[in-house]
Design an enzyme around this catalytic site. Structure first.
Site, PDB file in Angstrom:
ATOM      1  N   HIS A  32     -15.739  -6.080   1.287  1.00  0.00           N
ATOM      2  CA  HIS A  32     -14.888  -5.981   0.089  1.00  0.00           C
ATOM      3  C   HIS A  32     -15.673  -6.338  -1.188  1.00  0.00           C
ATOM      4  O   HIS A  32     -15.391  -7.334  -1.855  1.00  0.00           O
ATOM      5  CB  HIS A  32     -13.640  -6.855   0.235  1.00  0.00           C
ATOM      6  N   ARG A  40      -7.731  -0.069  -0.266  1.00  0.00           N
ATOM      7  CA  ARG A  40      -7.159  -1.157   0.534  1.00  0.00           C
ATOM      8  C   ARG A  40      -7.145  -0.717   1.990  1.00  0.00           C
ATOM      9  O   ARG A  40      -6.819   0.439   2.300  1.00  0.00           O
ATOM     10  CB  ARG A  40      -5.726  -1.481   0.089  1.00  0.00           C
ATOM     11  N   GLU A  50      -7.983  -7.628   6.971  1.00  0.00           N
ATOM     12  CA  GLU A  50      -9.170  -8.265   6.434  1.00  0.00           C
ATOM     13  C   GLU A  50      -9.141  -9.774   6.665  1.00  0.00           C
ATOM     14  O   GLU A  50      -8.096 -10.375   6.397  1.00  0.00           O
ATOM     15  CB  GLU A  50      -9.198  -7.980   4.922  1.00  0.00           C
TER      16      GLU A  50
HETATM   17  C1  GLV Z   1     -10.181  -5.470  -5.697  1.00  0.00           C
HETATM   18  O1  GLV Z   1     -10.044  -5.091  -4.580  1.00  0.00           O
HETATM   19  C2  GLV Z   1      -9.186  -5.371  -6.713  1.00  0.00           C
HETATM   20  O2  GLV Z   1      -8.063  -4.923  -6.438  1.00  0.00           O
HETATM   21  O3  GLV Z   1      -9.482  -5.751  -7.848  1.00  0.00           O
END
Ligand code: GLV
Length: 344
Positions: free
Chosen positions: A295, A248, A277
């Site tokens: 992502h 993250r 983001e």
């Molecule tokens: C993606 O970032 C997730 O947490 O599944």
């Protein structure tokens, strides 16, 4: 004659989800929402969730106490189609007796593969090379052209040695790497370490950062991990080392990262996630020694399908008061009374 009342529970879907999740949801629930592939505006979320037994949301949705209250008294479960659940106010859900679930396990390999794609891209300057060729700047082979750093035999630092961290470390066996790792719950048990692997637990995050040539982050985002990697930590890393983040964005102080890269302390960074983001810290996009992805950690057809299916299965189990394997706040389970049907 009046049509018989449907006995299916209601599920509010915040956004379109892949198959087979969507069909499974329609079989098990009266589904509302989920028509479009874009995040819902706050108002639409608050209105749409009203009266739902289950809310199926994605990491692009902020689910807080107000959303839970807007759902009303029937709500049993918030099922997140993601392994991370920092978009959900879990204490607010727990306080209200609402179960929160996530989708661990099914995205481990896809995310570990992407971390490796970033490791290799940044260390071997793959994206810089691609740009050079496309832009017609490749004139001839040179012994000095776009030299990267060796990955084989290097030391890999893993911060957070859970499912995904271990999958990244397992792949490092193929590159004959020593792995140094930090893990909140202490060293792995010997049987969790593959034969032949050199995985060395470090008491302190600092010791991982000081030793690794490449650091890959695999901790969840919470109050303890927000800005876990700031200016101090980046400067503990070895000169020329690489940072990879597929976890993250807010785990890294992105402005401090831009500084550490721009001043030449770090060799480069591979990022799949960002602090705000989809916005980037000023200066990040202008650096040539970063590889930036939108992502994509779990973004394979197979994985997204499994995530959607598992998210729906979690919601089905919760509304039927069946065992739910992927409960984020399992303490709620003991308080969940009879299935939804008792409330009709
Ligand atoms: C993606 O970032 C997730 O947490 O599944």
């Amino acid at each position: 004659m009046n049509a018989p009342m449907s006995t299916k529970p209601r599920l509010f879907l915040t956004r379109r989800i892949p198959e087979p999740g969507f069909s499974l949801a329609q079989e098990a629930f009266i589904v509302t929402g989920g028509d479009e592939d874009r995040p819902l505006e706050r108002d639409s979320l608050l209105r749409g969730v009203a009266g739902a037994d289950a809310l199926l949301c994605l990491l692009t949705d902020t689910v807080d106490g107000a959303v839970i209250d807007a759902a009303g008294p029937r709500l049993r479960v918030i099922s997140n189609m993601a392994v991370g659940f920092d978009n959900i106010d879990v204490p607010a859900a727990t306080e209200r007796g609402i179960l929160v679930t996530n989708t661990p396990g099914v995205l481990t390999d896809a995310t570990a593969d992407l971390a490796w794609a970033l490791i290799l891209s940044v260390a071997r300057r793959v994206v810089e090379g691609d740009r050079m060729v496309r832009e017609g700047r490749f004139e001839e082979w040179s012994p000095f052209l776009l030299l990267g750093r060796a990955v084989a035999g290097a030391t890999l630092g893993i911060v957070g040695m859970g499912r995904i961290g271990q999958a990244v470390a397992r792949r490092a066996l193929g590159w004959d790497m020593r792995v140094v790792y930090a893990r909140k719950s202490g060293p792995l048990r010997p049987e969790q370490v593959p034969p032949g692997a050199r995985w060395e637990h470090q008491q302190d995050l600092d010791d991982v950062l000081r030793q690794a040539d490449i650091v890959s982050l695999h901790v969840p985002l919470d109050a303890a991990t927000r800005h876990l990697i700031g200016s101090r930590e980046l400067h503990l890393m070895r000169p020329g080392a690489f940072l990879v983040n597929t976890a993250r964005g807010p785990i890294v102080d992105e402005r401090a990262l831009v500084e550490a890269l721009a001043e030449g302390h770090l060799g480069g960074a591979g990022l799949d996630v960002y602090e705000s983001e989809p916005c980037l810290a000023p200066g990040l996009a202008g650096l040539s020694n970063v590889v930036l992805l939108p992502h994509l950690g779990s973004a394979t057809v197979e994985t997204r399908g499994r995530m959607a299916e598992l998210a729906v299965q979690n919601a089905i189990a919760a509304v039927n008061a069946e065992p739910v394997e992927n409960a984020v706040n399992p303490e709620v389970l003991s308080r969940m009374m009879s299935p939804w049907i008792d409330q009709i």
